[in-house]
Enzyme design. Structure first.
Site, PDB file in Angstrom:
ATOM      1  N   GLY A  53      -7.478  -8.151   0.088  1.00 30.08           N
ATOM      2  CA  GLY A  53      -7.513  -9.034   1.259  1.00 30.08           C
ATOM      3  C   GLY A  53      -6.825 -10.373   1.066  1.00 30.08           C
ATOM      4  N   LYS A 113     -17.495 -15.988   5.263  1.00 31.07           N
ATOM      5  CA  LYS A 113     -18.850 -15.574   5.627  1.00 31.07           C
ATOM      6  C   LYS A 113     -19.680 -15.102   4.449  1.00 31.07           C
ATOM      7  CE  LYS A 113     -17.293 -13.641   9.793  1.00 31.07           C
ATOM      8  NZ  LYS A 113     -17.031 -12.270  10.081  1.00 31.07           N
ATOM      9  N   ARG A 145       0.822  -1.215   0.000  1.00 29.50           N
ATOM     10  CA  ARG A 145       0.000   0.000   0.000  1.00 29.50           C
ATOM     11  C   ARG A 145       0.856   1.264   0.000  1.00 29.50           C
ATOM     12  NH1 ARG A 145      -5.090  -1.078   4.129  1.00 29.50           N
ATOM     13  NH2 ARG A 145      -6.495  -1.934   2.567  1.00 29.50           N
ATOM     14  N   GLY A 180     -12.386  -3.963   2.138  1.00 31.90           N
ATOM     15  CA  GLY A 180     -13.778  -3.524   2.221  1.00 31.90           C
ATOM     16  C   GLY A 180     -14.154  -2.544   1.114  1.00 31.90           C
TER      17      GLY A 180
HETATM   18  C1  3PG Z   1      -8.563  -1.556   5.397  1.00 26.40           C
HETATM   19  O1  3PG Z   1      -7.481  -2.006   5.721  1.00 26.40           O
HETATM   20  O2  3PG Z   1      -9.533  -2.262   5.091  1.00 26.40           O
HETATM   21  C2  3PG Z   1      -8.700  -0.060   5.297  1.00 26.40           C
HETATM   22  O3  3PG Z   1      -7.511   0.574   5.615  1.00 26.40           O
HETATM   23  C3  3PG Z   1      -9.849   0.435   6.149  1.00 26.40           C
HETATM   24  O4  3PG Z   1      -9.615   0.150   7.493  1.00 26.40           O
HETATM   25  P1  3PG Z   1     -10.822  -0.002   8.505  1.00 26.40           P
HETATM   26  O5  3PG Z   1     -11.544  -1.273   8.125  1.00 26.40           O
HETATM   27  O6  3PG Z   1     -10.199  -0.069   9.867  1.00 26.40           O
HETATM   28  O7  3PG Z   1     -11.711   1.191   8.335  1.00 26.40           O
END
Ligand code: 3PG
Ligand code: MG
Length: 404
Positions: free
Chosen positions: A361, A203, A39, A384
């Site tokens: 992810g 999930k 990142r 997310g």
């Molecule tokens: C992540 O790693 O998904 C983003 O940086 C957002 O982080 P958060 O889910 O803690 O808001």
């Protein structure tokens, strides 16, 4: 690629201006050591461009979830160091547990053109996640230009990702945000076909909207991982102790029906690598047995797709021109349940001329494990945020920026 209708750093002049750049430096850190700097690397082109154009660059980010309280372990100090190395340039770390103080503002005020500084973890301030107007104004008070390059946090409406843009006239996107939205937007607008979606992960509840929305856009949807068992149960199969969300059976039936109506395929596993117990610790050795779903032993739990499913999924991927993959096929942290995710990653790396997109992810880790990261068309820096985008939801961190 899809058209990006938001102004970017190419559309503005930052010479001698103070530029607040929201990045997503939420990276894994163990004992002050950054274990994956993807990142950070992904924002370097934006920072370099702003340096070249002579801006005074103030970077900012969150790290972890400190819930409004200073926590030394969640300091961005290691990130400042890594940035200096990557940029081959000193990055001033504005080391203040309060994030913004008079001292910090003075330091910013005295910056020279082309200098780079990094604020402390924004979430040390309780106002940040509340998108509190006073904090948004405070952030806006010292900058002339706001740049959002934090794609991974663009699904959050926080002070630094959304609120601040209300108070800075020039609010634009960085290159990373632009690239992510162009690539992911292409999937929802004009994907090359056949376009195959692959969804996995534990999930099903996290993936309801994305299943529904991808069905509208893709030609077929392959479903593996923990979430597949609820679909199999909905079809009347014995799944033993495998992961099940009873409350989502109706949803699965609805999706199977929707696919039929749209003349699209949902492809589910036909066999599974199973164990009597969930491995504890997660990577410990367990006895495994493979079952197809016609004769599943109900004392077992499925933890990966089996070889017949792998063959089936490979066949369905043949000739794909566009693929989005989100979520592993099994419990890939354990060597016994890794093969499914590994084979998907390898298969994607072999698809000729296909746009293979890895949706953040765990699937990014699976691709790295199979050593094919550099063979993918695009690896998303979002988790997310990528999911929310693919659900078809407008992200607040993008919506707040100046339109072209
Ligand atoms: C992540 O790693 O998904 C983003 O940086 C957002 O982080 P958060 O889910 O803690 O808001
Ligand atoms: Mg998260």
């Amino acid at each position: 690629m899809s058209k990006f209708n938001v102004k970017t750093i190419d559309d503005i002049n930052v010479k001698s201006k103070t530029v607040l750049v929201r990045c997503d430096f939420n990276v894994p850190i163990v004992n002050d050591n950054i274990t994956d700097d993807t990142r950070i690397k992904a924002t370097i082109p934006t920072i370099k461009k702003l340096i070249k154009d002579g801006g005074k660059i103030v970077l900012c980010s969150h790290l972890g979830k400190p819930k409004g309280i200073f926590d030394r372990k969640l300091s961005l100090a290691p990130v400042a160091k890594r940035l200096s190395t990557l940029l081959k340039k000193d990055v001033i770390f504005l080391n203040d547990p309060q994030v913004l103080s008079e001292t910090v503002k003075n330091l910013i005020y005295n910056m020279e053109d082309g200098q780079v500084a990094l604020l402390e973890n924004l979430r040390f301030r309780p106002e940040e996640e509340k998108n509190d107007d006073s904090f948004s104004k405070e952030l806006a008070s010292f900058c002339d230009v706001y740049v959002n390059d934090a794609f991974g946090t663009a699904h959050r409406a926080h002070s630094s990702t959304e609120g601040v843009a209300k108070y800075v006239k020039t609010s634009v996107a960085g290159y990373l945000l632009e690239k992510e939205v162009s690539v992911l937007g292409m999937l929802l607008e004009k994907p090359e076909r056949p376009f195959v979606g692959i969804l996995g992960g534990a999930k099903i509840n996290d993936k309801l909207k994305i299943i529904d929305n991808l069905l509208d856009h893709c030609d077929k949807l392959i479903i593996g991982g923990g979430m597949a068992y609820t679909f199999l149960k909905a079809q009347g199969y014995e799944i033993g102790n495998s992961l099940l969300d009873e409350t989502k059976i109706d949803f699965c039936l609805k999706m199977l029906d929707k696919a039929k109506r749209l003349k699209k395929k949902i492809i589910l596993p036909v066999d599974t690598v199973a164990s009597l117990d969930f491995p504890n610790p997660i990577d410990s050795k367990v006895h495994v047995q493979t079952f197809n779903f016609e004769n599943f032993n109900k004392n077992y739990m499925g933890l990966d797709i089996g070889r017949e499913s792998i063959k089936l999924f490979m066949k369905e991927l043949d000739g794909a021109k566009c693929v989005i993959w989100n979520g592993p096929m099994g419990l890939f942290e354990n060597p016994s349940f890794r093969l499914g995710s590994y084979c998907i990653a390898r298969k994607l790396s072999e698809l000729k001329g296909a746009k293979t997109i890895i949706g953040g992810g765990d699937s990014v880790s699976a691709v790295a494990m199979a050593k094919v990261t550099d063979k993918m068309f695009h690896i998303s820096t979002g988790g997310g945020a990528t999911l929310t985008f693919l659900e078809g939801t407008e992200l607040p961190g993008i919506k707040c920026l100046n339109k072209k």
